[in-house]
Scaffold this active site. Structure first.
Site, PDB file in Angstrom:
ATOM      1  CG  ASN A   9      -4.685  18.513  -6.116  1.00  0.00           C
ATOM      2  OD1 ASN A   9      -3.716  19.059  -6.662  1.00  0.00           O
ATOM      3  ND2 ASN A   9      -4.603  17.905  -4.944  1.00  0.00           N
ATOM      4  NE  ARG A  93      -2.010  21.539  -4.059  1.00  0.00           N
ATOM      5  CZ  ARG A  93      -1.512  20.466  -3.476  1.00  0.00           C
ATOM      6  NH1 ARG A  93      -1.916  19.287  -3.841  1.00  0.00           N
ATOM      7  NH2 ARG A  93      -0.601  20.600  -2.543  1.00  0.00           N
ATOM      8  CG  HIS A 181       2.858  20.615   1.619  1.00  0.00           C
ATOM      9  ND1 HIS A 181       4.131  20.197   1.916  1.00  0.00           N
ATOM     10  CD2 HIS A 181       2.475  19.905   0.533  1.00  0.00           C
ATOM     11  CE1 HIS A 181       4.508  19.276   1.042  1.00  0.00           C
ATOM     12  NE2 HIS A 181       3.517  19.089   0.202  1.00  0.00           N
ATOM     13  NE  ARG A 241       8.916  17.488  -4.971  1.00  0.00           N
ATOM     14  CZ  ARG A 241       7.773  17.965  -4.491  1.00  0.00           C
ATOM     15  NH1 ARG A 241       7.745  19.117  -3.866  1.00  0.00           N
ATOM     16  NH2 ARG A 241       6.660  17.296  -4.640  1.00  0.00           N
ATOM     17  CD  GLU A 389      -2.815  18.564   0.060  1.00  0.00           C
ATOM     18  OE1 GLU A 389      -2.886  17.362  -0.293  1.00  0.00           O
ATOM     19  OE2 GLU A 389      -1.787  19.233  -0.041  1.00  0.00           O
TER      20      GLU A 389
END
Ligand code: ADP
Length: 408
Positions: A9, A93, A181, A241, A389
């Protein structure tokens, strides 16, 4: 020898990885680690499944200034440490699958070329995601590598969720609300199905609140709408962000203040969100610990926006049957959950304060599927479910490899 899968990832400044041994249709964590601080303070840290540190090593910046160098360093460390396992594949990922990939895909030259065409859609993330695939394809051309996309879970969501109110030609060029996501939402929804199948089948909102943050509404297990759009900049304010912004502000920064587009990009991705609002930190832990009013304001702003997103998305799915918090903040910050639900009390949502404040069970422990934190008077069950994840990527990779074997 035991079969195992490697999951990678990679982001722009770190590569996380996990090694799983294959246990029937499931995966057991063997070890997990990260090489972070790429280009600034590169450090490799790996722990086994029980949390024992296997290595902690600092590199000189010159040694590890790119994702390629980082991936090579990880592979060099891993090689002698995985000799007891037969690696059957590597799952990666990849943030963007564009409007092409609705599910994980086995990477070949043509897939790699297609994935490179998505770099302009996610310049910060996609490049970092693809570098390790390139390095590992060179080092181990014998191993199948599978790309798993953050966008895929939202693929096929309704047209109303997919569009901006912009001229149609832009949509046709790919300016769409892809959403991100997705691997986290998919994992968390599967966990919800295990602990509350009826709720999972209904109208569910999942809030992934980590250093990146978004909220997604689902019906019958499918993503209907999510707050991130064309890029991972949209929607909620995040660690650094901005989230949703009046597009006129961007014009103002460029036209009136003379900022270059790249400077605006840096501001919106790296200097805004909780960090920009507070001027103190991007980390919710630091903000909760601070008694400065700017810290409190940043947390209040975040909680209000999360609650607003939940209310707004419940309109999209005509109501709500269950609500889930996940990721770093969602799993570990009871104060944030309490303030979010406070905003939604009018709608019949309520927490059990003791359940909400109970310490989170260890993240790594397998079988920790989550817990309920709603109060007796709550109209709708509320859950905290730890996301994973990497495990989702590993499971996808295992399934795809088995399908391919079955068909060959
Ligand atoms: P990512 O994987 O995107 O880096 P995470 O899901 O791990 O993000 O979330 C990281 C964020 O979670 C941190 O920046 C921090 O704000 C928050 N966080 C982690 N632990 C806690 C905690 N105990 N209390 C409050 N916030 C926390």
């Amino acid at each position: 020898m035991t079969q195992a899968l490697l999951v990678v990832n990679a982001g722009s400044s770190s590569i996380k990885f996990k090694l799983y041994s294959v246990n029937g249709d499931d995966l057991d964590l063997v070890m997990g680690g990260a090489l972070d601080g790429i280009g600034s303070q590169p450090r490799l840290k790996v722990k086994d499944h029980a949390g024992t540190i296997l290595v902690e090593h600092d590199y000189a910046v010159a040694e590890i200034s790119t994702t390629e160098q980082a991936q090579t360093a990880i592979a060099d460390w891993l090689t002698p440490h995985i000799k007891d396992y037969v690696i059957i594949g590597i799952g990666h990922r990849v943030v963007h699958g564009g409007s092409v990939y609705s599910r994980p895909v086995l990477v070949d030259d043509q897939v790699m070329a297609t994935l490179e065409t998505f770099i302009p859609l996610a310049p910060l993330h996609q490049l970092g995601n693809l570098d390790p695939i390139r390095v590992l394809r060179q080092r181990r051309p014998d191993l199948p590598q599978v790309a798993c996309f953050d966008t895929a879970f939202h693929f096929g969501h309704p047209e109303l969720s997919d569009r901006f109110a912009l001229p149609r030609s832009l949509y046709d060029e790919g300016v769409r609300r892809y959403g991100f996501h997705g691997l986290s939402y998919e994992y968390v929804h599967a966990a919800l199905r295990d602990i509350a199948p009826d709720t999972a089948h209904g109208r569910v909102i999942i809030a992934h609140l980590g250093s990146g943050a978004s909220v997604c509404c689902l019906h019958e297990g499918k993503s209907i709408e999510t707050t991130m759009g064309f890029t991972a900049l949209d929607g909620l304010p995040m660690g650094t962000r901005s989230g949703t912004l009046d597009p006129g502000v961007v014009l103002h920064l460029i036209e009136q203040k003379g900022m270059k587009p790249a400077e605006v990009g840096t501001m919106l991705y790296k200097q805004s969100g909780l960090l920009g609002l507070s001027g103190i930190s991007n980390d919710v832990r630091a903000l909760l610990a601070s008694d400065r009013p700017e810290a409190k304001m940043a947390i209040d702003f975040f909680c209000l926006r999360v609650a607003q997103a939940m209310a707004s998305l419940s309109v999209t799915i005509y109501g709500l049957d269950g609500l889930v918090f996940t990721a770093g903040i969602g799993e570990n910050a009871p104060e944030v959950r309490a303030r979010v639900i406070e905003h939604l009390r009018w709608s019949g949502l309520a927490l059990d304060p003791a359940a909400n404040e109970a310490p989170a069970p260890s993240h790594q422990r397998q079988g920790n599927k989550g817990r309920r934190i709603d109060g007796k008077e709550s109209r709708v069950p509320i859950f905290v479910i730890p996301t994973d994840e990497e495990r989702m990527i590993g499971l996808h990779t295992l399934r795809l490899l088995r399908q391919l074997k079955h068909h060959s």
